[in-house]
Design an enzyme around this catalytic site. Sequence first.
Site, PDB file in Angstrom:
ATOM      1  CE1 TYR A  43       0.861  -0.364   4.528  1.00  0.00           C
ATOM      2  CE2 TYR A  43       0.411   1.971   4.185  1.00  0.00           C
ATOM      3  CZ  TYR A  43       0.944   0.951   4.956  1.00  0.00           C
ATOM      4  OH  TYR A  43       1.543   1.240   6.146  1.00  0.00           O
ATOM      5  CB  CYS A  44       1.726   3.924  -1.585  1.00  0.00           C
ATOM      6  SG  CYS A  44       0.676   3.907  -3.044  1.00  0.00           S
ATOM      7  NE  ARG A  45       3.286   9.865  -0.966  1.00  0.00           N
ATOM      8  CZ  ARG A  45       4.194  10.133  -1.899  1.00  0.00           C
ATOM      9  NH1 ARG A  45       3.795  10.291  -3.151  1.00  0.00           N
ATOM     10  NH2 ARG A  45       5.448  10.234  -1.594  1.00  0.00           N
ATOM     11  CG  MET A  94      -1.115   6.096   6.272  1.00  0.00           C
ATOM     12  SD  MET A  94      -1.270   4.509   7.121  1.00  0.00           S
ATOM     13  CE  MET A  94      -1.991   5.045   8.654  1.00  0.00           C
ATOM     14  CB  CYS A 149      -0.553   6.571  -4.153  1.00  0.00           C
ATOM     15  SG  CYS A 149       1.183   6.305  -3.853  1.00  0.00           S
TER      16      CYS A 149
END
Lengths: 226, 226
Positions: free
Chosen positions: B177-179, B207, B183
């Site tokens: 996962y990221c932003r 997040m 993303c």
Amino acid sequence: MSIRNPKQALYEQFAIVAKALGHPLRLELIEHIAQGARSVEALAAKLEQPVANISQHLQALRRAGIVSADRDGKFVHYSLADASVLSAFAAVRGVAERQLAEVDRIVRGYFDALDDMRPVTREELQTLMRDGLVTLIDVRPADEFALGHVPGAINVPLGEVKAWSADATVGREIVAYCRGPWCVMSFEAVAALRSLGHAARRLEDGMPEWQAAGLPVEAVADIAAD
Amino acid sequence: MSIRNPKQALYEQFAIVAKALGHPLRLELIEHIAQGARSVEALAAKLEQPVANISQHLQALRRAGIVSADRDGKFVHYSLADASVLSAFAAVRGVAERQLAEVDRIVRGYFDALDDMRPVTREELQTLMRDGLVTLIDVRPADEFALGHVPGAINVPLGEVKAWSADATVGREIVAYCRGPWCVMSFEAVAALRSLGHAARRLEDGMPEWQAAGLPVEAVADIAAD
DNA sequence: CCGTCATTCAATTATTCCATTGAATGACGG
DNA sequence: CCGTCATTCAATGGAATAATTGAATGACGG
């Protein structure tokens, strides 16, 4: 330089949508179109703007995928492209409501002290209507009423509220609604009714939200928009 | 002429908010700020833009009530003014996703055929993590990871994914996962891992949405943003 | 096929927005 | 109190946007 990378291209697309919402006239157009499909000239009349100007704003909304256009004879009827538009409108309004003291100031300055003007929720209204405890009035113009209204509502356009209330039973509560949460007509209707000694409240939000909540809508088939 | 009536004044306030969202850089700023408070220069570095330009865009966002600024020594940390901002962002994104064929085209062109890249839901991930079935990696830069991440996640910045995966157990599924939903880093990480023979999927969104869903967040206290 | 009418297009001007530059502010560290 | 550094301000030129005007499309009715 126009598209540096796909990520930025995506942000550009999102920005197109937001930018299309970034003009007072276009927001007002959306609120009207949310009531149901409207022609260019009908919208121009409502907003008291030249037809060409409205046409261009509508095209801006169409390019952003916010409204869709359907040709019907020589008329072009615009309608919301998707229910997600209403939630975007509501979300923007939500940020403005929460964040901008300015909005508070304007609302308060205009509606005096309306602390006791807590709106009636849709659920509450359904109960009250079923039990026959309230009179529900739709204070929008007749053409908008004709295109769809809450079942059981009486159409009393804002200008006729005072005259109509003379015949209303004093003591029986009146609930008024109009186009949406920021439509001033129901505020004004309630203020007028109260000053005449009636018990009156607003319905939360307005017609498009009622419809969006999946509640039944009644239409008058044989009255055309003027 | 500036304020004709209160109704129009309200639409003007709403338009200010929408207009503030109507620029790609500002949307990107919001996505970064949604990760946690950030300084002007940190944001300027992330977006590869001159500091003065970023400062001005941040002030535009502040005027619209979208972000708030807190001075801390000689730094000014910007953070989201309210959770409603995220929902406005999401709503705008929703309209763009549903309405703009362009978005589809861009996404598809960039990520090839990613039909089988269905993301893992947050609920699914919690189950998988509890049962120890997957390795969760956070592919954001270390400073963002430090400020808050999903409990149990390992920080593997995008550039290190390839090297890291050499030591990973083949066959054990990896979730990245990221932003946030747009993303690109987690997309790229998953693509890289798959090309190396690993089973990998994305977590839905990122997040800020995890946090917004009320799920626990872990932080590394003693690592400052660089 | 021609006039009418709703809508759109094209061209103009005024305004606003955007990125850049260089200077000003404000707070820390010595 | 002075230098340093993060941030903001002010001013510039160039681009996009908005409202207006008048002309062009496209469909209906005779």
